[in-house]
Design a protein around this motif. Structure first.
Motif, PDB file in Angstrom:
ATOM      1  N   CYS A 129       0.145   7.591  -7.349  1.00 21.73           N
ATOM      2  CA  CYS A 129       1.277   6.819  -8.183  1.00 21.73           C
ATOM      3  C   CYS A 129       1.063   5.422  -7.758  1.00 21.73           C
ATOM      4  O   CYS A 129       1.609   4.687  -8.631  1.00 21.73           O
ATOM      5  CB  CYS A 129       2.713   7.525  -7.477  1.00 21.73           C
ATOM      6  SG  CYS A 129       2.708   9.144  -8.157  1.00 21.73           S
ATOM      7  N   ASP A 130       0.649   5.087  -6.814  1.00 23.64           N
ATOM      8  CA  ASP A 130       1.041   3.597  -6.201  1.00 23.64           C
ATOM      9  C   ASP A 130       0.027   2.722  -6.959  1.00 23.64           C
ATOM     10  O   ASP A 130      -0.019   1.559  -6.731  1.00 23.64           O
ATOM     11  CB  ASP A 130       0.924   3.479  -4.940  1.00 23.64           C
ATOM     12  CG  ASP A 130      -0.639   3.764  -4.018  1.00 23.64           C
ATOM     13  OD1 ASP A 130      -1.114   4.804  -4.642  1.00 23.64           O
ATOM     14  OD2 ASP A 130      -1.151   3.215  -3.264  1.00 23.64           O
ATOM     15  N   HIS A 131      -0.735   3.239  -7.990  1.00 20.28           N
ATOM     16  CA  HIS A 131      -1.677   2.525  -8.732  1.00 20.28           C
ATOM     17  C   HIS A 131      -1.554   2.688 -10.296  1.00 20.28           C
ATOM     18  O   HIS A 131      -2.207   1.978 -11.031  1.00 20.28           O
ATOM     19  CB  HIS A 131      -3.136   2.970  -8.331  1.00 20.28           C
ATOM     20  CG  HIS A 131      -3.645   2.525  -7.053  1.00 20.28           C
ATOM     21  ND1 HIS A 131      -4.240   1.261  -6.702  1.00 20.28           N
ATOM     22  CD2 HIS A 131      -3.155   2.931  -5.785  1.00 20.28           C
ATOM     23  CE1 HIS A 131      -4.293   1.121  -4.990  1.00 20.28           C
ATOM     24  NE2 HIS A 131      -3.560   2.246  -4.684  1.00 20.28           N
ATOM     25  N   MET A 132      -0.556   3.735 -10.478  1.00 16.69           N
ATOM     26  CA  MET A 132      -0.485   3.793 -12.187  1.00 16.69           C
ATOM     27  C   MET A 132       0.900   4.501 -12.432  1.00 16.69           C
ATOM     28  O   MET A 132       0.983   4.160 -13.550  1.00 16.69           O
ATOM     29  CB  MET A 132      -1.399   4.941 -12.514  1.00 16.69           C
ATOM     30  CG  MET A 132      -1.268   6.146 -11.874  1.00 16.69           C
ATOM     31  SD  MET A 132       0.136   7.288 -12.023  1.00 16.69           S
ATOM     32  CE  MET A 132      -0.229   7.936 -13.760  1.00 16.69           C
ATOM     33  N   GLY A 138       0.811  -1.283  -0.022  1.00 10.69           N
ATOM     34  CA  GLY A 138      -0.038  -0.019  -0.083  1.00 10.69           C
ATOM     35  C   GLY A 138       0.978   1.302   0.111  1.00 10.69           C
ATOM     36  O   GLY A 138       1.733   1.202   0.707  1.00 10.69           O
ATOM     37  N   SER A 139       0.399   2.304  -0.838  1.00  9.77           N
ATOM     38  CA  SER A 139       0.936   3.573  -0.863  1.00  9.77           C
ATOM     39  C   SER A 139       2.390   3.633  -1.413  1.00  9.77           C
ATOM     40  O   SER A 139       2.726   4.826  -1.910  1.00  9.77           O
ATOM     41  CB  SER A 139       0.788   4.119   0.609  1.00  9.77           C
ATOM     42  OG  SER A 139      -0.575   4.128   0.994  1.00  9.77           O
ATOM     43  N   PHE A 140       3.260   2.833  -0.951  1.00  5.74           N
ATOM     44  CA  PHE A 140       4.762   3.019  -1.621  1.00  5.74           C
ATOM     45  C   PHE A 140       5.122   1.300  -1.391  1.00  5.74           C
ATOM     46  O   PHE A 140       4.621   0.705  -0.771  1.00  5.74           O
ATOM     47  CB  PHE A 140       5.462   4.064  -0.819  1.00  5.74           C
ATOM     48  CG  PHE A 140       5.660   3.678   0.769  1.00  5.74           C
ATOM     49  CD1 PHE A 140       6.520   2.743   1.268  1.00  5.74           C
ATOM     50  CD2 PHE A 140       4.532   4.332   1.752  1.00  5.74           C
ATOM     51  CE1 PHE A 140       6.626   2.721   2.754  1.00  5.74           C
ATOM     52  CE2 PHE A 140       4.949   4.156   2.851  1.00  5.74           C
ATOM     53  CZ  PHE A 140       5.760   3.492   3.420  1.00  5.74           C
ATOM     54  N   THR A 146      -7.696   2.041 -11.443  1.00  6.94           N
ATOM     55  CA  THR A 146      -8.641   2.400 -10.573  1.00  6.94           C
ATOM     56  C   THR A 146      -8.606   3.828 -10.102  1.00  6.94           C
ATOM     57  O   THR A 146      -9.559   4.681  -9.915  1.00  6.94           O
ATOM     58  CB  THR A 146      -8.822   1.642  -9.261  1.00  6.94           C
ATOM     59  OG1 THR A 146      -7.553   1.985  -8.499  1.00  6.94           O
ATOM     60  CG2 THR A 146      -9.076   0.175  -9.588  1.00  6.94           C
ATOM     61  N   HIS A 147      -7.642   4.378 -10.124  1.00  4.25           N
ATOM     62  CA  HIS A 147      -7.115   6.004  -9.883  1.00  4.25           C
ATOM     63  C   HIS A 147      -6.042   6.473 -10.148  1.00  4.25           C
ATOM     64  O   HIS A 147      -5.038   5.360 -10.459  1.00  4.25           O
ATOM     65  CB  HIS A 147      -7.802   6.271  -8.447  1.00  4.25           C
ATOM     66  CG  HIS A 147      -7.009   5.678  -7.147  1.00  4.25           C
ATOM     67  ND1 HIS A 147      -6.608   4.396  -7.092  1.00  4.25           N
ATOM     68  CD2 HIS A 147      -6.374   6.500  -6.254  1.00  4.25           C
ATOM     69  CE1 HIS A 147      -6.168   4.203  -6.050  1.00  4.25           C
ATOM     70  NE2 HIS A 147      -5.675   5.287  -5.506  1.00  4.25           N
ATOM     71  N   LEU A 148      -5.674   7.651  -9.996  1.00  3.37           N
ATOM     72  CA  LEU A 148      -4.395   8.060 -10.615  1.00  3.37           C
ATOM     73  C   LEU A 148      -3.401   8.404  -9.563  1.00  3.37           C
ATOM     74  O   LEU A 148      -2.426   9.273  -9.593  1.00  3.37           O
ATOM     75  CB  LEU A 148      -4.649   9.311 -11.375  1.00  3.37           C
ATOM     76  CG  LEU A 148      -5.501   9.059 -12.698  1.00  3.37           C
ATOM     77  CD1 LEU A 148      -5.701  10.158 -13.364  1.00  3.37           C
ATOM     78  CD2 LEU A 148      -4.934   7.893 -13.638  1.00  3.37           C
ATOM     79  N   ALA A 160     -10.143  -1.271  -4.927  1.00  2.38           N
ATOM     80  CA  ALA A 160      -9.257  -0.127  -5.047  1.00  2.38           C
ATOM     81  C   ALA A 160      -8.921   0.623  -3.620  1.00  2.38           C
ATOM     82  O   ALA A 160      -8.761  -0.112  -2.814  1.00  2.38           O
ATOM     83  CB  ALA A 160      -9.821   0.758  -5.982  1.00  2.38           C
ATOM     84  N   ASP A 161      -8.745   1.785  -3.586  1.00  4.29           N
ATOM     85  CA  ASP A 161      -8.515   2.468  -2.383  1.00  4.29           C
ATOM     86  C   ASP A 161      -9.848   3.162  -1.934  1.00  4.29           C
ATOM     87  O   ASP A 161     -10.312   4.019  -2.640  1.00  4.29           O
ATOM     88  CB  ASP A 161      -7.354   3.407  -2.523  1.00  4.29           C
ATOM     89  CG  ASP A 161      -5.826   3.102  -2.502  1.00  4.29           C
ATOM     90  OD1 ASP A 161      -5.883   1.740  -2.691  1.00  4.29           O
ATOM     91  OD2 ASP A 161      -5.037   3.983  -2.665  1.00  4.29           O
ATOM     92  N   THR A 162     -10.294   2.994  -0.547  1.00  2.87           N
ATOM     93  CA  THR A 162     -11.552   3.398  -0.207  1.00  2.87           C
ATOM     94  C   THR A 162     -11.600   3.428   1.133  1.00  2.87           C
ATOM     95  O   THR A 162     -11.120   2.402   1.799  1.00  2.87           O
ATOM     96  CB  THR A 162     -12.686   2.777  -0.977  1.00  2.87           C
ATOM     97  OG1 THR A 162     -13.826   3.454  -0.671  1.00  2.87           O
ATOM     98  CG2 THR A 162     -12.787   1.424  -0.635  1.00  2.87           C
ATOM     99  N   THR A 203      -5.329  -6.516   1.047  1.00  6.11           N
ATOM    100  CA  THR A 203      -4.180  -6.128   0.209  1.00  6.11           C
ATOM    101  C   THR A 203      -3.956  -4.495   0.655  1.00  6.11           C
ATOM    102  O   THR A 203      -4.758  -4.340   1.485  1.00  6.11           O
ATOM    103  CB  THR A 203      -4.475  -6.389  -0.945  1.00  6.11           C
ATOM    104  OG1 THR A 203      -3.373  -5.872  -1.851  1.00  6.11           O
ATOM    105  CG2 THR A 203      -5.698  -5.355  -1.531  1.00  6.11           C
ATOM    106  N   HIS A 204      -3.005  -3.855   0.196  1.00  3.09           N
ATOM    107  CA  HIS A 204      -2.536  -2.777   0.294  1.00  3.09           C
ATOM    108  C   HIS A 204      -2.316  -2.587   1.713  1.00  3.09           C
ATOM    109  O   HIS A 204      -2.484  -1.292   2.166  1.00  3.09           O
ATOM    110  CB  HIS A 204      -3.793  -1.726  -0.256  1.00  3.09           C
ATOM    111  CG  HIS A 204      -3.346  -0.328  -0.708  1.00  3.09           C
ATOM    112  ND1 HIS A 204      -3.284   0.442   0.446  1.00  3.09           N
ATOM    113  CD2 HIS A 204      -3.211   0.222  -1.947  1.00  3.09           C
ATOM    114  CE1 HIS A 204      -2.898   1.661  -0.421  1.00  3.09           C
ATOM    115  NE2 HIS A 204      -3.120   1.631  -1.636  1.00  3.09           N
ATOM    116  N   LEU A 205      -1.865  -3.467   2.215  1.00  2.00           N
ATOM    117  CA  LEU A 205      -1.102  -2.944   3.666  1.00  2.00           C
ATOM    118  C   LEU A 205       0.055  -2.375   3.558  1.00  2.00           C
ATOM    119  O   LEU A 205       0.622  -2.520   2.522  1.00  2.00           O
ATOM    120  CB  LEU A 205      -1.133  -4.320   4.611  1.00  2.00           C
ATOM    121  CG  LEU A 205      -2.140  -5.198   5.287  1.00  2.00           C
ATOM    122  CD1 LEU A 205      -3.082  -5.515   4.067  1.00  2.00           C
ATOM    123  CD2 LEU A 205      -1.579  -6.271   6.087  1.00  2.00           C
TER     124      LEU A 205
HETATM  125 ZN    ZN Z   1      -3.000   3.218  -2.877  1.00  2.00          ZN
END
Ligand code: ZN
Ligand code: ZN
Length: 248
Positions: free
Chosen positions: A62-65, A10-12, A58-60, A157-159, A213-215
């Motif tokens: 960085c950690d997803h695109m 997650g995130s990085f 899913t969104h823009l 996604a992230d939510t 996921t995304h921990l």
């Molecule tokens: Zn994310």
């Protein structure tokens, strides 16, 4: 359909994983769900450099695109000639965002990608029936429900908690759900879920299996996140790993 986890940090990127990227395959068609930082490396390790027929971002964040930028080189400058244009389903602004990140002059990347703007609704991608809806995150973000061969995969996604997430996940065989935050602390609202909230969503949506996921490895305790999810959801719970495969 078969799900392969390419990255799940997650995130990085974490010490053991790239950021979010999931390869979904059916009938020889390969859909990449998100293409986060570092996941182009994992694509080569677990699938293949050109093992992609379509991309859904899913969104823009960085950690997803962000590896959709690096991937321009792969497809544009392939030694045997440019690879076919790839459909990219993404929120408004993806073309400009990828072009700006790819080069300072923001030269278009429309020789590599064919962009389709995501909006809430249902549409086909190859053999998959894809439903997307806006979820609860600071920028335009889409949760995803994918149906194929009578089976259903839902991806948060992230939510933060929201009704759209429950609708997308309703009755899914597999619910791939983010769990970025620790339970029991004062998290900022409307950004991410905790393990406990992921478990609550899994129970409310009556899913068959919860994949966390995304921990964020540097900041959360995986054991606490799993404990909180298990306390809120009676079905099978597991934290995904790079290279993990699930046949639905
Ligand atoms: Zn994310
Ligand atoms: Zn995000």
């Amino acid at each position: 359909m078969r799900l392969t986890v390419l990255g799940c940090a997650g995130s990085f990127p974490g010490p053991e994983s790239a950021c979010s990227a999931y390869l979904l395959e059916a009938q020889g068609f390969r859909l990449l769900l998100d293409f986060g930082s570092g996941s182009l490396s994992a694509l080569q390790r677990y699938a293949g450099l050109d093992a992609v027929d379509a991309i859904l971002l899913t969104h823009l964040h960085c950690d997803h695109m962000s590896d959709a930028c690096d991937y321009v080189v792969v497809r544009r400058y392939n030694p045997q000639g440019p690879l076919p244009k790839l459909p990219v389903y993404a929120p408004l602004g993806a073309a400009e965002r990828i072009a700006a990140a790819y080069s300072p002059d923001a030269e278009p990347v429309d020789d590599v990608y064919n962009f389709f703007r995501l909006e809430p609704g249902t549409f086909p991608i190859g053999p998959f029936t894809v439903t997307v809806d806006r979820v609860n995150h600071p920028i335009e973000t889409y949760g995803v429900r994918i149906e194929q061969g009578g089976r259903v995969l839902a991806y948060s996604a992230d939510t933060a908690p929201c009704d759209a997430l429950l609708r997308l996940a309703q009755g899914a065989d597999v619910f791939l759900c983010e769990a970025s935050y620790l339970d029991g602390v004062d998290n900022p609202p409307d950004i991410h879920l905790t393990g406990g909230e992921a478990g609550e969503a899994a129970t409310k949506a009556d899913v068959g299996r919860l994949l966390l996921t995304h921990l964020v490895p540097a900041w959360v305790s995986e054991a606490s996140t799993v404990d909180a999810a298990v306390a809120a959801y009676a079905g099978p719970v597991e934290v995904v790993r790079p290279g993990s495969r699930y046949d639905l």
